[in-house]
Design a protein around this motif. Structure first.
Motif, PDB file in Angstrom:
ATOM      1  N   CYS A  39      43.245  54.459  32.749  1.00  0.00           N
ATOM      2  CA  CYS A  39      42.472  54.959  31.606  1.00  0.00           C
ATOM      3  C   CYS A  39      41.927  53.802  30.776  1.00  0.00           C
ATOM      4  O   CYS A  39      40.787  53.854  30.301  1.00  0.00           O
ATOM      5  CB  CYS A  39      43.331  55.868  30.732  1.00  0.00           C
ATOM      6  N   ALA A  49      37.632  58.651  29.828  1.00  0.00           N
ATOM      7  CA  ALA A  49      38.575  59.205  30.803  1.00  0.00           C
ATOM      8  C   ALA A  49      39.356  60.339  30.175  1.00  0.00           C
ATOM      9  O   ALA A  49      39.949  60.180  29.114  1.00  0.00           O
ATOM     10  CB  ALA A  49      39.524  58.121  31.288  1.00  0.00           C
ATOM     11  N   VAL A  51      42.404  62.958  31.180  1.00  0.00           N
ATOM     12  CA  VAL A  51      43.411  63.259  32.197  1.00  0.00           C
ATOM     13  C   VAL A  51      43.623  64.764  32.248  1.00  0.00           C
ATOM     14  O   VAL A  51      43.730  65.420  31.207  1.00  0.00           O
ATOM     15  CB  VAL A  51      44.738  62.545  31.862  1.00  0.00           C
TER      16      VAL A  51
ATOM     17  N   LYS B 270      44.961  58.320  24.356  1.00  0.00           N
ATOM     18  CA  LYS B 270      44.597  58.826  25.671  1.00  0.00           C
ATOM     19  C   LYS B 270      44.308  60.304  25.483  1.00  0.00           C
ATOM     20  O   LYS B 270      44.903  60.937  24.595  1.00  0.00           O
ATOM     21  CB  LYS B 270      45.805  58.613  26.592  1.00  0.00           C
TER      22      LYS B 270
END
Lengths: 335, 335
Positions: A39, A49, A51, B270
Motif C-alpha cells: 500500500c 490503494a 484493501v 490505510k
C-alpha cells in the motif's frame, strides 16, 4: 510463519501501464497483514490503494463487483492462481503470493517417511504459494529413489502439480500410477481434497510446522459426516438451496438442475444467495429440513456445522435416489 | 411478534409489467422468515425468486450488484423506505414491510406517561414499519390533550414523521418546539438516534413489548463510550479507514477528506472496504491504533465492540484537534 512475495514492482508497473489511479487489492486472510508495504509503495506512486476487507477464499471469489462499487480502475488479487469458473475482466491482475517459507525441510522429512513406508511412486501436488518450489521438491524426492509423478488439471490457468480446494483433477489423473500422494501445503485442507477423490494414501506435508501427516483419519471423518447428513436428508420435505454471489460460484444452471431433482422427489425448495456464509445468516431464513449447498462444495466438507440442518452437495443428490451403499466421497466435490 | 404486509399482489404485478423472469428479494433479517409465501406466489406465476441471504441494514444497503451477479432482472427490497445516498436503478422496487402489530396499545401507554410527566408538546416519530399508523397515533395523543408535532427530513424519499438509523433530521427540526420526543419503534435503536441529536427527553415506545422507555441512560452510555474512544484516539499514529461496499455508504470524497485530516496530524493511514463488518475481518488486517469508520455511522455507536481498537466517526475527527470539552453527540451521526 514467514512472509509472502507480493511482487510490488510488478504490480506497480502493471498499474502504471494501465494508468490506474485507484486499485482494489484483495488477498486471503493469511496474507492481509503483509499488505502494508505494498500500500505504501502504491501511495508513494500516487495510486490510491484500497484493501478489500472481505474474505478471499479462492480464484472463484474475486471482488470484481466490489471494485466497480468503490470506483477502482483495477483489481489486484493476491494469493490464488487465476480466475476460477468466470471470465476475468481485463483490469484484473493475479499475483501468486509465493510463501517465503522453504519447503526443503518438510519434503526431506516426507521423503524419509515415504521410503520407510515402501512407497516407490508418488504423485506430488502443491498449492500456488509453494508451486515455485515444485521442481526442487521433485529433485529431493528423486534423490531418495522415489519416482515422482506430476500432472495438471485440464481447467484453464491451472499449472502442473497445482491443486486448489475444489480442483484436484491433477491428483485424479495420477491415481493409477502411484501408491501415495504427497501434498505440500499449510494444514490439511488441500490434502483432504485429494483424499476425497482418491483411494490411495495421502500425506500432507506442512512447511510451516514441518509435519508430515497421513490424513486417512481426516478423510474417514469427512465420509462419516457426509453419510450422516445424507441419511438425515432422505426424509426431507422442504429444502433451502444455498447459492453464492461469488463470481465463480453462482450458476443458474446448477440451481435449476438441483430444483428439478428436488421437485422430482416432491421436496419443496427455496433459493437464497449469500456472500460469506455463517450460521446466523442461514438461520435468519427460518428452518429447513435440508440444505443443498450450490455454493463452494468445501463448505459442506469443512464447514458443515454452519448449516442449521443436514447439508448435501449437488453431486451427492443422486444418493437420495440410489441409496448410500455405494457412496463415493469424490461426489462431494462434484458441482 | 406479528407478521408483515409484503404486498404480494403489488410485487407480482410490478414484476409482470417488467416481464421479469428472475427476481432478487431482499429484506432485513427480521422479515426474512416471512418471505416463503411471497416466493411461492412468484413461483406459481413462473417467476424465479432468489432470496438474498445477506443482511439488509437499510436503504443504503441494497443488493444491486448482487442482483447483476445472479442474473436477476429486478430487485425487490422489503422493509426500508427507499434508496439512501445512491441513485436507484429502474429495476428496483421498495416495499415498506408494514408491521402487522398495532401501535394502539403502546401509544395509549405513552400518552398517559407524557401527561403524567407534564409534557404538553411532543414530536412524534416512527419507522417505515409503523408509518401507516402515524395519523392514528397522532389522534390518540391529541385525545389526551397533547400537542403533536410532525416534520420531515429534507432527504429524498423521506416522509413525514419518518426516521431511519442515520436520518433523524425530522427530529432536529422540532427540537425547539417540544419538551419531548416519542419514537414508536421496536427496541431503542431508532430512539437512540434521536437521543444523540437532541437535548430533550426521548421516549421509545415499543409496540412489540408495549413498553415505553425514557432512553436517557442509553444516550449517556453512548456518550461515555464515544468520549472514551476519542480520548484513546488522541495518541494514534496509524489508522485504518473503514469503508463499506454498500451502495449508499461508500464515498471516495469522504475517504479523501478523512485521509487529508489524518495526514495533517501525521497519522499514517490505510483504507479497507468491507461488506458486513465483524471483528474477525477487521483483525485480519493487523493492528491499528485507531479505526475511522467511514461506513455506517451507527457501527461506532451500537457495534463499537467489533472494532479491535478505538473507533471514531468522520464527524468526530475534529475533536482530535479541538479537544473533547465541547463534544456534541450529534457529531457521531455526521458523515
Amino acid at each position: 510463519m514467514g512472509s509472502y512475495e507480493l511482487e510490488e514492482e510488478r504490480i506497480l508497473s502493471w498499474l502504471k501501464s494501465r494508468r490506474a489511479t485507484r486499485v482494489l487489492i484483495q488477498a486471503p486472510d493469511g496474507i492481509k497483514p503483509y499488505l502494508r508495504d505494498l500500500c505504501e509503495v502504491l501511495a508513494a506512486a500516487g495510486i490510491e490503494a484500497i484493501v478489500s476487507g472481505s474474505h478471499a477464499w479462492g480464484g472463484c471469489d474475486v471482488a470484481v463487483r466490489e471494485a466497480v462499487l468503490v470506483g477502482a480502475d483495477a483489481v489486484v488479487h493476491i494469493g490464488h492462481h487465476g480466475p476460477v469458473r468466470f471470465r476475468p475482466p481485463g483490469n484484473l491482475l493475479f499475483i501468486e503470493g509465493r510463501a517465503g517459507v522453504s519447503i526443503h525441510g518438510v519434503v526431506e522429512i516426507a521423503a524419509e517417511k515415504l521410503v520407510e513406508k515402501g512407497v516407490e511412486n508418488v504423485a506430488l501436488l502443491t498449492t500456488i504459494q509453494h508451486l515455485h518450489e515444485l521442481r526442487h521438491a521433485k529433485s529431493l524426492l528423486s534423490e531418495h529413489g522415489i519416482n515422482v509423478f506430476l500432472a495438471r488439471s485440464s481447467k484453464p490457468y491451472m499449472r502442473e502439480g497445482l491443486i486448489t480446494g475444489c480442483d484436484v483433477e491433477a491428483a485424479k489423473a495420477l491415481e493409477s500410477k502411484v501408491e501415495a500422494f504427497l501434498v505440500v501445503s499449510g494444514g490439511v485442507f488441500h490434502a483432504l481434497g485429494v483424499g476425497l477423490i482418491t483411494r490411495k494414501t495421502v500425506f500432507a506435508a506442512d512447511p510451516y510446522t514441518n509435519r508430515v501427516l497421513d490424513i486417512e483419519r481426516n478423510v474417514r471423518r469427512v465420509i462419516a459426516v457426509r453419510l450422516n447428513h445424507l441419511a438425515d436428508a432422505l426424509d426431507a420435505r422442504e429444502a433451502l438451496i444455498v447459492a453464492s454471489t461469488k463470481p465463480g460460484q453462482f450458476s443458474a444452471t446448477r440451481i435449476r438442475r438441483v430444483k428439478a431433482f428436488l421437485s422430482s422427489r416432491g421436496i419443496k425448495c427455496k433459493v437464497a444467495v449469500f456472500g460469506d456464509l455463517d450460521r446466523g445468516v442461514l438461520e435468519n431464513l427460518g428452518s429447513f429440513d435440508v440444505y443443498v449447498n450450490a455454493a463452494c462444495p468445501r463448505l459442506a466438507v469443512d464447514d458443515y456445522h454452519i448449516f442449521p440442518g443436514p447439508v448435501i452437495n449437488p453431486g451427492e443428490l443422486r444418493y437420495l435416489d440410489e441409496g448410500l451403499e455405494n457412496y463415493d466421497p469424490a461426489s462431494a466435490l462434484q458441482w
